[in-house]
Design a protein around this motif. Structure first.
Motif, mmCIF file in Angstrom:
data_model
loop_
_atom_site.group_PDB
_atom_site.id
_atom_site.type_symbol
_atom_site.label_atom_id
_atom_site.label_comp_id
_atom_site.label_asym_id
_atom_site.label_seq_id
_atom_site.Cartn_x
_atom_site.Cartn_y
_atom_site.Cartn_z
ATOM 1 N N TYR A 4 16.649 3.511 -55.867
ATOM 2 C CA TYR A 4 17.782 4.221 -56.472
ATOM 3 C C TYR A 4 17.693 4.131 -57.999
ATOM 4 C CZ TYR A 4 20.976 5.532 -52.668
ATOM 5 O OH TYR A 4 21.564 6.143 -51.606
ATOM 6 N N ASP A 5 17.418 2.923 -58.498
ATOM 7 C CA ASP A 5 17.373 2.737 -59.948
ATOM 8 C C ASP A 5 16.247 3.559 -60.580
ATOM 9 O OD1 ASP A 5 19.538 1.029 -59.759
ATOM 10 O OD2 ASP A 5 18.318 -0.781 -59.643
ATOM 11 N N GLY A 10 21.273 2.644 -61.117
ATOM 12 C CA GLY A 10 21.016 3.933 -60.487
ATOM 13 C C GLY A 10 21.810 4.205 -59.226
ATOM 14 N N ASN A 30 27.342 1.929 -50.760
ATOM 15 C CA ASN A 30 27.060 3.372 -50.642
ATOM 16 C C ASN A 30 27.814 4.004 -49.460
ATOM 17 O OD1 ASN A 30 25.193 5.723 -49.546
ATOM 18 N ND2 ASN A 30 24.839 5.484 -51.743
ATOM 19 N N THR A 84 28.528 -6.089 -54.274
ATOM 20 C CA THR A 84 27.666 -6.414 -55.412
ATOM 21 C C THR A 84 27.810 -7.916 -55.690
ATOM 22 O OG1 THR A 84 29.478 -5.609 -56.750
ATOM 23 C CG2 THR A 84 27.625 -4.132 -56.477
HETATM 24 O O1 KG4 Z 1 23.353 -7.004 -54.636
HETATM 25 P P1 KG4 Z 1 23.281 -6.449 -56.003
HETATM 26 O O2 KG4 Z 1 24.560 -6.379 -56.819
HETATM 27 O O3 KG4 Z 1 22.247 -7.221 -56.883
HETATM 28 C C1 KG4 Z 1 21.050 -7.704 -56.328
HETATM 29 O O4 KG4 Z 1 21.078 -8.833 -55.785
HETATM 30 O O5 KG4 Z 1 20.068 -6.940 -56.395
HETATM 31 O O6 KG4 Z 1 22.656 -4.984 -55.856
HETATM 32 C C2 KG4 Z 1 22.431 -4.156 -56.954
HETATM 33 C C3 KG4 Z 1 21.812 -2.862 -56.459
HETATM 34 C C4 KG4 Z 1 21.342 -1.966 -57.598
HETATM 35 O O7 KG4 Z 1 20.012 -1.554 -57.331
HETATM 36 C C5 KG4 Z 1 22.315 -0.784 -57.547
HETATM 37 O O8 KG4 Z 1 21.708 0.414 -57.989
HETATM 38 C C6 KG4 Z 1 22.678 -0.735 -56.068
HETATM 39 O O9 KG4 Z 1 22.777 -2.106 -55.693
HETATM 40 N N1 KG4 Z 1 23.952 -0.049 -55.813
HETATM 41 C C7 KG4 Z 1 24.071 1.073 -55.079
HETATM 42 C C8 KG4 Z 1 25.429 1.470 -55.126
HETATM 43 N N2 KG4 Z 1 26.110 0.547 -55.879
HETATM 44 C C9 KG4 Z 1 25.185 -0.372 -56.290
HETATM 45 N N3 KG4 Z 1 23.149 1.778 -54.404
HETATM 46 C C10 KG4 Z 1 23.551 2.894 -53.763
HETATM 47 N N4 KG4 Z 1 24.815 3.341 -53.767
HETATM 48 C C11 KG4 Z 1 25.792 2.677 -54.423
HETATM 49 N N5 KG4 Z 1 27.044 3.153 -54.420
#
Ligand code: KG4
Ligand code: ZN
Length: 379
Positions: free
Chosen positions: A207-208, A220, A326, A350
């Protein structure tokens, strides 16, 4: 048992108090995200310095929310907004607040070493000076435990949409974040196996990267999700990876296919530099690409989860990690699955510390010598 959780593995500095692994009493998150946007990703040194600046006020905030009777009346600036007051607010009867904490839990890894160190050293110091047991928690495991938080104190400043019931074993878990894409089968708290994971990019990472190709802001996930709402997912055809193991994932081919589709839409060939693409595409084209990417990525996740459900017949399927926020993923999973689907409130999808405190309650990963709790960046 009331556990103070501390999380600092990436760009969020978080503290929370959770009672008996299910009741949220306090939850504070400060993010240094704003500082990283200009760089298109997390800058480790900036993240570590921000943790250092805000970790004590964030902990105070979580304790205050949990134990101060007038928490409701206070002006709260940390929760949701990610803003930290310039001066640290005074905490009356701080020793009273601490006396109600039974243990401290902190993320040991995986994560950025400088970031992890700030959380771990703070937790170690507090455990030693306040005389509390110390637990070291695996961040990826912890994401799933956000689903065990089924109640929130009515005095919390924010409202939480929580799972209606606790997950029931056996549990199938889809853990989707910026660093991980895993299908897990939990027979019990300490008895679990990984059915499959990504061979290359994590879905959040994809996504990013797609956001970068389209010139959409970091992070992203939310921005691709938003752009996709205005797009037609059928305009661009993108391939879904076919792997021998139905529980594995691969997203790097999809990311390259997005790049090629964007170049083709801009009327260019594969030599056209990706950094010029955002200017060569219309908003409608970007939206169509985002929608196709999202549809294809979500389908890969849903197909694997549905196949694992058919084979292992879990009583609950849970969704965890940043990508669990998502909406399309939630909707498509709910359509395809037979077992109840649980997912945390977006604020607990998150990175947060409530999941760290909840995991510590259920797994009790006690560190016998708090002086020795080490960080494990590649845990
Ligand atoms: O779990 P997290 O906060 O941190 C990690 O441990 O990685 O996840 C962050 C990830 C990012 O790549 C962000 O782009 C994704 O979660 N993310 C989403 C959405 N909100 C955050 N991906 C898709 N749709 C969303 N609404
Ligand atoms: Zn995470």
């Amino acid at each position: 048992m009331k556990i103070l959780g501390i999380e600092s593995s990436a760009d969020e500095t978080a503290a929370a108090v959770v009672e008996d692994g299910y009741k949220l009493l306090g939850n504070a998150v400060a993010s240094s995200l704003d500082l990283h946007i200009a760089f298109g990703g997390i800058v480790p040194e900036i993240a570590a310095r921000s943790h250092l600046e805000v970790i004590l006020p964030v902990i105070d905030e979580a304790l205050w929310q949990a134990f101060s009777p007038d928490a409701e009346d206070r002006e709260l600036s940390i929760e949701n907004g990610g803003k930290i007051p310039n001066s640290q607010f005074p905490i009356p009867n701080s020793s009273d607040l601490w006396s109600q904490i039974d243990a401290i839990a902190v993320t040991q890894g995986p994560g950025l070493i400088g970031s992890l160190l700030i959380g771990a050293l703070t937790a170690r110091t507090l455990a030693i000076t306040k005389g509390k047991p110390l637990y070291g928690v695996n961040h990826v495991l912890a994401h799933a435990y956000a689903n065990f938080i089924t109640e929130a104190s009515s005095s919390l400043p924010a409202t939480y949409l929580l799972p209606p019931t606790a997950p029931k074993f056996p549990i199938l878990g889809l853990i989707v974040s910026g660093g991980h894409t895993q299908l897990m089968l939990y027979k019990n708290h300490k008895d679990y196996e990984m059915l499959g994971q990504t061979r290359d990019d994590a879905v959040g990472e994809a996504y990013d990267k797609v956001a970068k190709i389209l010139g959409l802001p970091y992070p992203g996930g939310p921005s691709v999700d938003r752009a996709a709402a205005d797009g037609d997912p059928l305009v661009v055809k993108l391939p879904q990876a076919k792997l021998d193991n139905p529980y594995e994932f691969s997203f790097s081919g999809l990311k390259t296919a997005v790049l090629r589709a964007a170049q083709a839409m801009a009327g260019q060939d594969y030599t056209f530099p990706s950094y010029e693409l955002p200017h060569a595409l219309t908003d409608k084209q970007k939206a169509d690409i985002a929608a196709s990417f999202q549809k294809t990525a979500v389908k890969a996740l849903v197909d694997a989860t549905a196949a694992a459900e058919a084979e292992f017949k879990p009583k609950t399927v849970l969704l965890a990690g940043g990508v669990a926020a998502n909406r399309l993923l939630r909707e498509e999973l709910a359509k395809r699955l037979k077992a109840p689907l649980l997912y945390p409130d977006i604020k607990l999808c998150t990175d947060n510390a409530a999941m760290i405190a909840a995991t510590a309650f259920w797994l009790k990963p006690k560190q016998d010598n708090p002086y020795k709790l080490a960080v494990i960046p590649n845990l």
